[in-house]
Design a protein around this motif. Sequence first.
Motif, PDB file in Angstrom:
ATOM      1  N   PRO A   2       7.933  27.539   5.207  1.00  0.00           N
ATOM      2  CA  PRO A   2       8.533  28.822   5.610  1.00  0.00           C
ATOM      3  C   PRO A   2       7.539  29.754   6.288  1.00  0.00           C
ATOM      4  O   PRO A   2       7.905  30.471   7.227  1.00  0.00           O
ATOM      5  CB  PRO A   2       9.031  29.407   4.282  1.00  0.00           C
ATOM      6  CG  PRO A   2       9.200  28.236   3.380  1.00  0.00           C
ATOM      7  CD  PRO A   2       8.125  27.280   3.756  1.00  0.00           C
ATOM      8  N   ILE A   3       6.285  29.740   5.823  1.00  0.00           N
ATOM      9  CA  ILE A   3       5.275  30.604   6.442  1.00  0.00           C
ATOM     10  C   ILE A   3       5.005  30.156   7.868  1.00  0.00           C
ATOM     11  O   ILE A   3       4.835  30.986   8.775  1.00  0.00           O
ATOM     12  CB  ILE A   3       3.981  30.587   5.598  1.00  0.00           C
ATOM     13  CG1 ILE A   3       4.271  31.154   4.210  1.00  0.00           C
ATOM     14  CG2 ILE A   3       2.882  31.373   6.278  1.00  0.00           C
ATOM     15  CD1 ILE A   3       3.087  31.129   3.281  1.00  0.00           C
ATOM     16  N   GLU A   4       4.975  28.817   8.091  1.00  0.00           N
ATOM     17  CA  GLU A   4       4.770  28.312   9.448  1.00  0.00           C
ATOM     18  C   GLU A   4       5.931  28.714  10.355  1.00  0.00           C
ATOM     19  O   GLU A   4       5.723  29.080  11.522  1.00  0.00           O
ATOM     20  CB  GLU A   4       4.619  26.790   9.407  1.00  0.00           C
ATOM     21  CG  GLU A   4       3.335  26.316   8.736  1.00  0.00           C
ATOM     22  CD  GLU A   4       3.256  24.806   8.658  1.00  0.00           C
ATOM     23  OE1 GLU A   4       4.295  24.148   8.911  1.00  0.00           O
ATOM     24  OE2 GLU A   4       2.171  24.284   8.357  1.00  0.00           O
ATOM     25  N   ARG A   5       7.150  28.669   9.812  1.00  0.00           N
ATOM     26  CA  ARG A   5       8.296  29.075  10.621  1.00  0.00           C
ATOM     27  C   ARG A   5       8.236  30.565  10.942  1.00  0.00           C
ATOM     28  O   ARG A   5       8.541  30.981  12.067  1.00  0.00           O
ATOM     29  CB  ARG A   5       9.594  28.742   9.881  1.00  0.00           C
ATOM     30  CG  ARG A   5       9.839  27.250   9.739  1.00  0.00           C
ATOM     31  CD  ARG A   5      11.185  26.947   9.117  1.00  0.00           C
ATOM     32  NE  ARG A   5      12.287  27.367   9.975  1.00  0.00           N
ATOM     33  CZ  ARG A   5      13.563  27.216   9.652  1.00  0.00           C
ATOM     34  NH1 ARG A   5      13.895  26.669   8.486  1.00  0.00           N
ATOM     35  NH2 ARG A   5      14.518  27.612  10.472  1.00  0.00           N
ATOM     36  N   LEU A   6       7.822  31.355   9.956  1.00  0.00           N
ATOM     37  CA  LEU A   6       7.669  32.783  10.225  1.00  0.00           C
ATOM     38  C   LEU A   6       6.590  33.034  11.272  1.00  0.00           C
ATOM     39  O   LEU A   6       6.717  33.929  12.110  1.00  0.00           O
ATOM     40  CB  LEU A   6       7.327  33.524   8.928  1.00  0.00           C
ATOM     41  CG  LEU A   6       8.451  33.645   7.894  1.00  0.00           C
ATOM     42  CD1 LEU A   6       7.927  34.303   6.629  1.00  0.00           C
ATOM     43  CD2 LEU A   6       9.624  34.428   8.440  1.00  0.00           C
TER      44      LEU A   6
END
Length: 447
Positions: free
Chosen positions: A180-184
Amino acid sequence: MKRKMSVKLRLTLWFTAFMAIIAVVCLALILIITGNISRRDASEKLDSAVRTNIANLEYSGGRLNLNSGFEFYRDDVYTVIYNNSRSVLGGETPHGFDISEPLENGVIKNVYGDGDSFTVFDLFVPSGWDDGVWVRGIMLTPDIEVEALKSVRVFGLMLPFIILLAAAGGYLMIRRAMRPIERLTRIADSISDGKDLKYDIPEELEGYDETGRLARAFRLMVGRLEESFEAEKQFVSDASHELRTPTAVIGTQCDYLDKYADSVEDYKEGVEVIRRQNDRMKKLIERLLDMTRLDFGTKKLELKDTDLSELFDVLCDEQDTGDRGISIIKDIEPGIHAEIDAYLFSGVINNLLSNARKYGRDGGVIKAGLHRDGDRIKLSVSDDGIGIAKEDIDKIWRRFYQVSPSRETGSGLGLGLSMARQIVKLHGGSIDVESEPGKGSTFTVTI
């Protein structure tokens, strides 16, 4: 600049190293526990063998009788019988054992012989007052090092697979947690590259764990930034428009005077137009500066205990000029005090009263009310004028926005309500409006 390892790689390496340390500690504990168990089992086996043989031994009057249950070699234990003078009556010692080892009743001990280690247990069997026999049990001490070496070999074969499995599992867990952090991050990069904040955060990212809370915070932050940027663009556009008009009028008037003015009266009339436009620009700039200072906190509130009832009453009297036949009806509860900046709050009240007069009905009524409501104070200003359409209510708080042109052409800047809301918010309060087209509006300040 030296490139740093990614968080995923660092966490995986740390997790793998931690698992390796745990594995080594577990191996050490296994070796210690294995050694203790081996020594305990050897002592129990030796004790059991000696006591079983004693139960099958009879010694009386110098004669030794051994029952059928007696065995000189039982469960890896050698049994030797000595008389009271330490002479061997039966049995034999294992190879390498020192037969001169002294007898000690009831003691289990380790004895080192010719290259081997032995565990010895002696018991004295009395016969009469001063006679008896000694029964000694001897067994090779379990080779702890050999047992440990076996454990180390087995564990050594398993350890690489355990560490690799832990590393792979840890990496997959960390990768999943960081996804999720990479997507953000990709969303943030897209926003940065495209210079567009209109990007929806996928709902699946907004879970209940830490990354979910981060996604929600990121979405709210983007939303607030989008609102701020849109407001800033609108503000710049509106401010440019508002300043363009008076500057254009001034320029046009100067050109007119330069070409066509023939008399002192023409020049006086032109100068008066220029002065009015200059005053309008000056007023606009002063308002913008005040709002900017409030936004950035460079203009501080001077909070003092103020008789709000008296202040409101005085301002209502000042505004009650009878112009256009409009009158003000006051319903002010006396003795209401509040910690406010009286100068700024007077601007809020004057703005509400002047708007009520500006957009009110000729010969109409303005109602001004002030009352306590529990631990809050409510101040209201109502008119019976043109009102505000439902779709315009949210827009009136924007800078330079005007629902309807003022009756007094050019007298308004479209900053009053925006600044009033800003001042009330700085006082920890709120300002709301209820309105119906053709019936009037009611503005309520709550602090």
